[in-house]
Design a protein around this motif. Sequence first.
Motif, PDB file in Angstrom:
ATOM      1  N   ALA A 181       0.805  -1.237  -0.124  1.00  0.00           N
ATOM      2  CA  ALA A 181      -0.075  -0.037  -0.107  1.00  0.00           C
ATOM      3  C   ALA A 181       0.722   1.275   0.058  1.00  0.00           C
ATOM      4  CB  ALA A 181      -0.907  -0.120   1.332  1.00  0.00           C
ATOM      5  N   ARG A 226      -5.343   9.501  -0.412  1.00  0.00           N
ATOM      6  CA  ARG A 226      -5.946   8.085  -0.137  1.00  0.00           C
ATOM      7  C   ARG A 226      -5.150   6.982  -0.433  1.00  0.00           C
ATOM      8  NH1 ARG A 226      -8.853   5.652  -5.247  1.00  0.00           N
ATOM      9  NH2 ARG A 226      -7.603   6.367  -7.237  1.00  0.00           N
ATOM     10  N   ARG A 227      -5.478   5.983   0.090  1.00  0.00           N
ATOM     11  CA  ARG A 227      -4.481   4.850   0.172  1.00  0.00           C
ATOM     12  C   ARG A 227      -4.887   4.014  -1.350  1.00  0.00           C
ATOM     13  NH1 ARG A 227      -4.821  -0.304   4.384  1.00  0.00           N
ATOM     14  NH2 ARG A 227      -7.167  -0.239   3.558  1.00  0.00           N
ATOM     15  N   TRP A 273      -2.960   0.683  -3.793  1.00  0.00           N
ATOM     16  CA  TRP A 273      -2.383  -0.670  -3.627  1.00  0.00           C
ATOM     17  C   TRP A 273      -1.484  -1.058  -4.987  1.00  0.00           C
ATOM     18  CZ3 TRP A 273      -2.400  -3.570   0.591  1.00  0.00           C
ATOM     19  CH2 TRP A 273      -3.221  -2.992   1.503  1.00  0.00           C
ATOM     20  N   PRO A 309     -11.738  -2.384  -7.327  1.00  0.00           N
ATOM     21  CA  PRO A 309     -10.753  -1.152  -7.107  1.00  0.00           C
ATOM     22  C   PRO A 309     -10.841  -0.464  -8.618  1.00  0.00           C
ATOM     23  CG  PRO A 309      -9.812  -3.206  -6.388  1.00  0.00           C
ATOM     24  CD  PRO A 309     -11.093  -3.767  -7.323  1.00  0.00           C
ATOM     25  N   ASP A 329      -8.215   1.598  -3.046  1.00  0.00           N
ATOM     26  CA  ASP A 329      -8.780   0.573  -2.095  1.00  0.00           C
ATOM     27  C   ASP A 329     -10.038   0.305  -2.186  1.00  0.00           C
ATOM     28  OD1 ASP A 329      -7.835  -0.328   0.727  1.00  0.00           O
ATOM     29  OD2 ASP A 329      -9.834   0.489   0.997  1.00  0.00           O
ATOM     30  N   ASN A 330     -10.502  -0.836  -2.008  1.00  0.00           N
ATOM     31  CA  ASN A 330     -11.985  -1.243  -2.270  1.00  0.00           C
ATOM     32  C   ASN A 330     -12.770  -1.873  -1.098  1.00  0.00           C
ATOM     33  OD1 ASN A 330     -13.492  -1.633  -4.642  1.00  0.00           O
ATOM     34  ND2 ASN A 330     -13.672  -3.832  -4.099  1.00  0.00           N
ATOM     35  N   THR A 356     -14.607  -7.884  -0.521  1.00  0.00           N
ATOM     36  CA  THR A 356     -14.374  -6.944   0.364  1.00  0.00           C
ATOM     37  C   THR A 356     -15.874  -6.214   0.774  1.00  0.00           C
ATOM     38  OG1 THR A 356     -14.491  -5.353  -1.508  1.00  0.00           O
ATOM     39  CG2 THR A 356     -12.271  -6.108  -0.812  1.00  0.00           C
TER      40      THR A 356
END
Length: 269
Positions: free
Chosen positions: A23, A29-30, A32, A90, A104-105, A155
């Motif tokens: 990450a 925001r995050r 990946w 995502p 991120d999901n 998720t």
Amino acid sequence: MNEQLHALVEHTMAQGVGARVFALRWQNRRIWIKQAVAPKQKGWHRLQRSFATVTGLAMLRPTVSPGGKAGLASEANILRKLSDKGILVPDLVEETEDWIAIGDNGAILQTRIEEHLRQGDTDAIEELITSGAQGLAGLHRAGVAHGAPLLRNLTIRDDGQIGFIDFEEDPNARMPIVDAQARDVLLFIFSIQRGFKKRPELLHSGWNAYVTAVGFDAPQLKPLRKVVGVLLPVYLILRPFRRWLGTDALNGLLAYRTLRQTLKHDTRR
């Protein structure tokens, strides 16, 4: 290409991240980063392909990732396709030959279930399993399959929406869609059994929620009935030796038993 993001990713990898997927914080925001993997095709996959041909069970064909840039390109294409269908996956932030960056999901469904398991919140656990099954049913109603819909690849967002991650395998390109979806169901049920083998009611909840959502007349249940019938001799041979079987084999037997007990009471073909 976003040169700033590219420089950040390359610098991070040069420092040694110790993981193929990691990450980063990008634009508040995050995201990946998924790096390319080596081809996963093994010798035993040829045997698996032969068995699928002999038995006529298309869902048993191997669907391993081609690896390298082809594997990354395949996953990126799947993300775009599913996003266009309104499926919660995502967003694709950046794509290169060596890595892809995705948004991120949400929380991992299996992790959220394990949290409630430690708290002893049975109702919340069953609700999450049911939501995951309904989410998979929704994916199938959109006319696609996932490839590996394990609980760790589902998720859940704060609003309860179920999403999907990890599309390294693409069964849609290797078998008819009904077989790919039937395979999804098998993997989903097995994932519940494997993760929560001391809670058999969760497996039943997941299976019942899926069937309720798609209906017993859903076309993907036809190849599922077929594989249950073909594998019956294997089940009967292994059942007396279940005490000595490995964990995965035992979980497979238990998941198979649940499917067979449900499907054998249905007379539709």
